[in-house]
Design an enzyme around this catalytic site. Structure first.
Site, PDB file in Angstrom:
ATOM      1  N   GLY A  94     -33.289  96.843  85.548  1.00 44.28           N
ATOM      2  CA  GLY A  94     -33.934  95.892  86.801  1.00 44.28           C
ATOM      3  C   GLY A  94     -33.432  95.506  87.548  1.00 44.28           C
ATOM      4  O   GLY A  94     -32.410  94.182  87.740  1.00 44.28           O
TER       5      GLY A  94
ATOM      6  N   MET B 100     -32.163  89.009  90.343  1.00 43.92           N
ATOM      7  CA  MET B 100     -31.556  87.987  89.305  1.00 43.92           C
ATOM      8  C   MET B 100     -31.155  89.489  88.929  1.00 43.92           C
ATOM      9  O   MET B 100     -29.951  88.762  88.638  1.00 43.92           O
ATOM     10  CB  MET B 100     -32.653  87.760  88.301  1.00 43.92           C
TER      11      MET B 100
ATOM     12  N   ASN C 204     -32.284 100.997  87.532  1.00 43.89           N
ATOM     13  CA  ASN C 204     -33.930 100.572  88.324  1.00 43.89           C
ATOM     14  C   ASN C 204     -34.492 101.311  87.769  1.00 43.89           C
ATOM     15  O   ASN C 204     -34.344 102.298  88.069  1.00 43.89           O
ATOM     16  CB  ASN C 204     -33.528  99.298  89.251  1.00 43.89           C
TER      17      ASN C 204
ATOM     18  N   SER D 188     -36.950 102.679  89.608  1.00 46.09           N
ATOM     19  CA  SER D 188     -37.344 102.940  91.502  1.00 46.09           C
ATOM     20  C   SER D 188     -35.845 102.634  91.808  1.00 46.09           C
ATOM     21  O   SER D 188     -34.919 102.085  91.313  1.00 46.09           O
ATOM     22  CB  SER D 188     -37.920 102.469  92.107  1.00 46.09           C
TER      23      SER D 188
ATOM     24  N   ASN E 202     -37.724  85.467  82.470  1.00 39.73           N
ATOM     25  CA  ASN E 202     -38.651  84.608  81.825  1.00 39.73           C
ATOM     26  C   ASN E 202     -39.275  84.992  80.986  1.00 39.73           C
ATOM     27  O   ASN E 202     -40.736  84.537  81.048  1.00 39.73           O
ATOM     28  CB  ASN E 202     -38.691  83.378  82.674  1.00 39.73           C
TER      29      ASN E 202
ATOM     30  N   SER F 200     -31.350  80.202  83.540  1.00 37.67           N
ATOM     31  CA  SER F 200     -32.011  79.569  84.530  1.00 37.67           C
ATOM     32  C   SER F 200     -30.411  79.316  86.163  1.00 37.67           C
ATOM     33  O   SER F 200     -29.019  79.648  85.781  1.00 37.67           O
ATOM     34  CB  SER F 200     -31.556  77.846  84.097  1.00 37.67           C
TER      35      SER F 200
ATOM     36  N   LYS G  79     -35.648  77.671  76.857  1.00 40.98           N
ATOM     37  CA  LYS G  79     -35.644  77.824  78.950  1.00 40.98           C
ATOM     38  C   LYS G  79     -36.184  76.961  78.751  1.00 40.98           C
ATOM     39  O   LYS G  79     -37.038  76.351  79.801  1.00 40.98           O
ATOM     40  CB  LYS G  79     -35.758  79.105  79.010  1.00 40.98           C
TER      41      LYS G  79
ATOM     42  N   HIS H 282     -36.393  73.291  79.127  1.00 37.44           N
ATOM     43  CA  HIS H 282     -35.597  73.154  80.224  1.00 37.44           C
ATOM     44  C   HIS H 282     -36.693  73.357  81.581  1.00 37.44           C
ATOM     45  O   HIS H 282     -36.475  72.325  82.580  1.00 37.44           O
ATOM     46  CB  HIS H 282     -34.513  74.437  80.611  1.00 37.44           C
ATOM     47  N   ASN H 283     -37.317  74.255  81.592  1.00 46.20           N
ATOM     48  CA  ASN H 283     -37.766  74.272  82.779  1.00 46.20           C
ATOM     49  C   ASN H 283     -39.110  73.325  82.922  1.00 46.20           C
ATOM     50  O   ASN H 283     -39.651  72.527  83.862  1.00 46.20           O
ATOM     51  CB  ASN H 283     -39.221  75.438  82.980  1.00 46.20           C
TER      52      ASN H 283
ATOM     53  N   GLU I 107     -37.682  70.135  83.880  1.00 47.92           N
ATOM     54  CA  GLU I 107     -37.210  70.192  85.569  1.00 47.92           C
ATOM     55  C   GLU I 107     -39.065  70.010  86.329  1.00 47.92           C
ATOM     56  O   GLU I 107     -39.075  69.439  87.042  1.00 47.92           O
ATOM     57  CB  GLU I 107     -37.208  71.989  85.371  1.00 47.92           C
TER      58      GLU I 107
ATOM     59  N   LYS J  21     -45.150  78.862  87.791  1.00 50.30           N
ATOM     60  CA  LYS J  21     -45.081  79.974  87.687  1.00 50.30           C
ATOM     61  C   LYS J  21     -46.052  80.151  86.497  1.00 50.30           C
ATOM     62  O   LYS J  21     -45.902  81.240  85.677  1.00 50.30           O
ATOM     63  CB  LYS J  21     -44.231  80.356  87.934  1.00 50.30           C
TER      64      LYS J  21
ATOM     65  N   ARG K 289     -62.763  56.886  63.367  1.00 46.61           N
ATOM     66  CA  ARG K 289     -63.149  58.633  61.756  1.00 46.61           C
ATOM     67  C   ARG K 289     -63.779  58.780  61.482  1.00 46.61           C
ATOM     68  O   ARG K 289     -64.429  59.418  60.646  1.00 46.61           O
ATOM     69  CB  ARG K 289     -61.646  59.571  62.551  1.00 46.61           C
TER      70      ARG K 289
ATOM     71  N   HIS L  34     -63.655  61.180  57.760  1.00 44.44           N
ATOM     72  CA  HIS L  34     -62.193  61.570  57.774  1.00 44.44           C
ATOM     73  C   HIS L  34     -61.597  60.609  56.323  1.00 44.44           C
ATOM     74  O   HIS L  34     -60.290  61.064  56.447  1.00 44.44           O
ATOM     75  CB  HIS L  34     -62.046  61.363  58.897  1.00 44.44           C
TER      76      HIS L  34
HETATM   77  P1  NBP Z   1     -39.271  90.650  89.405  1.00 44.67           P
HETATM   78  O1  NBP Z   1     -39.123  89.573  88.643  1.00 44.67           O
HETATM   79  O2  NBP Z   1     -39.555  90.606  90.971  1.00 44.67           O
HETATM   80  O3  NBP Z   1     -39.658  91.727  88.776  1.00 44.67           O
HETATM   81  C1  NBP Z   1     -38.825  92.841  89.369  1.00 44.67           C
HETATM   82  C2  NBP Z   1     -37.847  93.974  88.861  1.00 44.67           C
HETATM   83  O4  NBP Z   1     -39.421  94.440  87.458  1.00 44.67           O
HETATM   84  C3  NBP Z   1     -37.778  95.400  89.698  1.00 44.67           C
HETATM   85  O5  NBP Z   1     -36.632  95.859  88.988  1.00 44.67           O
HETATM   86  C4  NBP Z   1     -39.141  96.304  88.870  1.00 44.67           C
HETATM   87  O6  NBP Z   1     -38.380  97.669  88.931  1.00 44.67           O
HETATM   88  C5  NBP Z   1     -38.620  95.639  87.854  1.00 44.67           C
HETATM   89  N1  NBP Z   1     -40.145  96.599  87.315  1.00 44.67           N
HETATM   90  C6  NBP Z   1     -41.515  96.087  87.244  1.00 44.67           C
HETATM   91 BR1  NBP Z   1     -42.065  94.083  88.432  1.00 44.67          BR
HETATM   92  N2  NBP Z   1     -42.096  96.675  86.144  1.00 44.67           N
HETATM   93  C7  NBP Z   1     -41.585  97.713  85.294  1.00 44.67           C
HETATM   94  C8  NBP Z   1     -41.665  98.610  84.347  1.00 44.67           C
HETATM   95  N3  NBP Z   1     -42.863  98.915  84.095  1.00 44.67           N
HETATM   96  N4  NBP Z   1     -40.561  99.595  83.856  1.00 44.67           N
HETATM   97  C9  NBP Z   1     -39.438  99.427  84.883  1.00 44.67           C
HETATM   98  N5  NBP Z   1     -39.032  98.496  85.155  1.00 44.67           N
HETATM   99  C10 NBP Z   1     -40.280  97.262  85.960  1.00 44.67           C
HETATM  100  O7  NBP Z   1     -37.429  90.521  88.874  1.00 44.67           O
HETATM  101  P2  NBP Z   1     -36.542  89.184  89.189  1.00 44.67           P
HETATM  102  O8  NBP Z   1     -37.093  87.708  90.703  1.00 44.67           O
HETATM  103  O9  NBP Z   1     -35.180  89.728  89.831  1.00 44.67           O
HETATM  104  O10 NBP Z   1     -36.730  88.504  88.300  1.00 44.67           O
HETATM  105  C11 NBP Z   1     -36.703  88.957  86.751  1.00 44.67           C
HETATM  106  C12 NBP Z   1     -36.269  88.174  85.491  1.00 44.67           C
HETATM  107  O11 NBP Z   1     -35.790  87.179  85.478  1.00 44.67           O
HETATM  108  C13 NBP Z   1     -38.652  87.803  85.409  1.00 44.67           C
HETATM  109  O12 NBP Z   1     -38.540  88.171  84.170  1.00 44.67           O
HETATM  110  C14 NBP Z   1     -38.167  85.945  85.751  1.00 44.67           C
HETATM  111  O13 NBP Z   1     -39.007  85.619  85.584  1.00 44.67           O
HETATM  112  C15 NBP Z   1     -36.372  86.121  85.501  1.00 44.67           C
HETATM  113  N6  NBP Z   1     -36.124  85.116  86.310  1.00 44.67           N
HETATM  114  C16 NBP Z   1     -36.274  84.475  87.963  1.00 44.67           C
HETATM  115  C17 NBP Z   1     -35.254  83.721  88.204  1.00 44.67           C
HETATM  116  C18 NBP Z   1     -35.300  83.258  89.301  1.00 44.67           C
HETATM  117  O14 NBP Z   1     -34.895  82.683  90.088  1.00 44.67           O
HETATM  118  N7  NBP Z   1     -36.093  84.749  90.526  1.00 44.67           N
HETATM  119  C19 NBP Z   1     -34.719  83.071  87.517  1.00 44.67           C
HETATM  120  C20 NBP Z   1     -34.869  83.208  86.368  1.00 44.67           C
HETATM  121  C21 NBP Z   1     -35.422  83.718  85.785  1.00 44.67           C
HETATM  122  P3  NBP Z   1     -38.864  98.200  90.563  1.00 44.67           P
HETATM  123  O15 NBP Z   1     -37.888  98.322  91.511  1.00 44.67           O
HETATM  124  O16 NBP Z   1     -39.046  99.596  90.294  1.00 44.67           O
HETATM  125  O17 NBP Z   1     -40.521  98.335  90.723  1.00 44.67           O
END
Ligand code: NBP
Length: 481
Positions: free
Chosen positions: A14, A18, A37, A39, A107, A133, A187, A190-191, A194, A265, A451, A457
């Site tokens: 992935g 992140m 990843n 793709s 998350n 985080s 976590k 924490h949010n 926040e 979110k 009640r 109750h």
């Molecule tokens: P995204 O939450 O936008 O997810 C995109 C990634 O998920 C891509 O690598 C995509 O692959 C992959 N993916 C999806 Br969509 N469906 C899939 C599947 N069925 N099989 C395999 N891979 C799949 O990415 P992010 O913003 O980097 O966040 C990643 C995680 O970290 C999330 O859970 C997010 O909540 C958490 N998080 C994010 C932040 C932040 O600030 N963004 C902070 C803290 C935690 P692809 O490229 O092939 O489409």
């Protein structure tokens, strides 16, 4: 074995913002990182743009990824939370061997983490739900990491995660939080905190602006000053940045041209939903979530403005002088309440799920890397170091004195806001919580009476043990229940 044939220490699958930043962070710390990843374009892009930063092993498929790793294998999943995480786990599990570790850094909802941990444990695998985080910047330069899962998995993973986490005073912002879903629960809270913190900051800004008559630029200066005192924190620091910024197109403060509809979110909502289940009053977080929801109800807001008109707030420089200090104190006291409530929620969950959470350690790992990092967290850690069974953060000597000292200003701010018609749900509810908690008697006695009247109750008495019921529709005598 040449370097290129050596097995990778850890893997990341992935590689959106992140995942790729976390992989780079690992590589920059000298770990050989296998990357994958769904793709492959993202994998290629990572290697092309950042391959020189460390030792990466690109993999086209999960099979390749798994084959490239030393055992026991450690694979971090950084994909979209929910179904995508399950899809990756389902594909990965048949490729693994007992003792391997799957780490979900997304998350995830902690209940999903509990379910996944139980399923993988059946297969002899370790599943580690790790809250991360700090956004993309944190992932690259040092996040706050909240890993759950087994102690055994932490023995392997801990040194790696601690080395890439933010460090404060030489202490890593990463600790083994507790079993199964504990990391993702922490976590989530924490949010939630926040959300409460940001709402309180927004209310402080609103008061200084609408009651104090101060411009965003002047308020930015106020926040900059606050950031060198008890309120020192990342959120207060960036509030000064946002308020001090001018829109290049119109030349007015940017905050004045940003639509006043806050989005979310969902982690704040989860926190409140779980607090309701646990019966823990997290009023500060709930008010923050509802304030965002209210801001988005554009049609209702329009209808209400047309029906009632907007409150006419008469700002004056004279008020502003005293207001700034009062608002600072109200903000601090309200913040203490919000954190006290969040920590209560973690303690309740710890008891419910047998997690044995070390609350002082949670404050420690939030001191750096994450969005709520603040000087204040040192005080929270000290409070729990002194007494791990503290009834509430509010009664710790330091916070007790701070809240007592702020009380008069806090009330002036709330009264002033209410009279002026400026909504301060965070400040008001925090004060109400404080007053309720310290009341000798609460009107819950009447609630119990009602009640018992309509639903039999029953109620307990202040003067003797047992449960009782009054025969309301009979002779109104009292019977043991
Ligand atoms: P995204 O939450 O936008 O997810 C995109 C990634 O998920 C891509 O690598 C995509 O692959 C992959 N993916 C999806 Br969509 N469906 C899939 C599947 N069925 N099989 C395999 N891979 C799949 O990415 P992010 O913003 O980097 O966040 C990643 C995680 O970290 C999330 O859970 C997010 O909540 C958490 N998080 C994010 C932040 C932040 O600030 N963004 C902070 C803290 C935690 P692809 O490229 O092939 O489409």
């Amino acid at each position: 074995m040449t370097t290129s044939e050596a097995p990778a220490r850890i893997a990341v699958t992935g590689l959106a913002v992140m995942g790729s930043n976390l992989a780079r962070n690992l590589a920059r710390h000298g770990y050989r990182v296998a990357v994958h990843n769904r793709s492959s374009a993202r994998t290629k892009a990572l290697i092309e743009e950042h391959g020189h930063e460390g030792d990466f092993v690109p993999a086209e498929t999960l099979e390749e990824l798994v084959a490239s790793l030393q055992t026991p294998r450690q694979i971090i999943i950084m994909v979209k939370a929910g179904a995508p995480t399950d899809a990756v786990i389902d594909e990965l599990v048949p490729l693994l061997e007992p003792g391997d570790m799957v780490i979900d850094g997304g998350n995830a909802h902690y209940a999903d983490t509990r379910r996944r941990e139980a399923a993988l444990r059946e297969a002899g695998l370790h599943f580690v739900g790790a809250g991360i985080s700090g956004g993309e910047e944190g992932a690259l330069n040092g996040p706050s990491i909240m890993p759950g899962g087994s102690k055994e998995s932490y023995q392997h993973l801990g040194p790696v995660l601690e080395s890439i986490a933010a460090q404060v005073d030489g202490v890593p912002c990463c600790v083994h939080v507790g079993p199964d879903g504990a990391g993702h629960f922490v976590k989530m809270v924490h949010n939630g905190i926040e959300y409460a913190d940001m709402q309180l900051i927004a209310e402080a800004y609103d008061l200084l602006n609408r009651v104090g008559g101060m411009t965003p630029t002047q308020i930015a200066e106020v926040f900059r000053g606050w950031n060198s005192g008890d309120l020192e924190s990342y959120l207060v620091e960036i509030t000064a940045e946002v308020l001090g910024h001018f829109d290049p197109e119109t030349g007015v403060p940017l905050v004045d041209v940003i639509a006043d509809e806050a989005e979310q979110k969902g982690t704040g909502r989860w926190t409140v939903q779980e607090a309701l289940e646990l019966g823990v009053p997290v009023t500060g977080i709930a008010e923050a979530v509802f304030a965002r929801s209210l801001s988005g109800r554009v049609e209702q807001r329009k209808a209400a403005r047309e029906a009632f008109g907007s409150p006419e707030v008469l700002a004056s420089e004279r008020i502003a002088d005293q207001l700034v200090e009062d608002v600072r104190q109200a903000l601090y006291a309200s913040k203490v309440v919000a954190y006290a409530q969040g920590f209560d929620q973690m303690r309740a969950a710890s008891a419910e799920y047998g997690w044995d959470l070390d609350l002082g350690a949670m404050a420690t790992i939030w001191r750096g890397g994450c969005i709520i990092r603040a000087r204040f967290l040192d005080r929270i850690r000290e409070a729990y170091d002194k007494d791990p069974n503290l009834a509430s953060l509010l009664v710790d000597e330091y916070f007790r004195d701070a809240v007592r000292d702020a009380e008069a200003a806090w009330r002036r701010v709330v009264v002033g806001a209410v009279e002026a018609g400026v909504p301060v749900p965070g400040f008001v509810s925090a004060l109400a919580y404080y007053d309720a908690l310290r009341s000798e008697r609460l009107p819950a006695s009447l609630v119990q009476g009602l009640r018992d009247f309509f639903g039999a109750h029953t109620y307990r008495r202040t003067d003797r043990e047992g449960s009782f019921h009054t025969l309301w529709s009979g002779d109104r005598s009292q019977v043991d229940a």
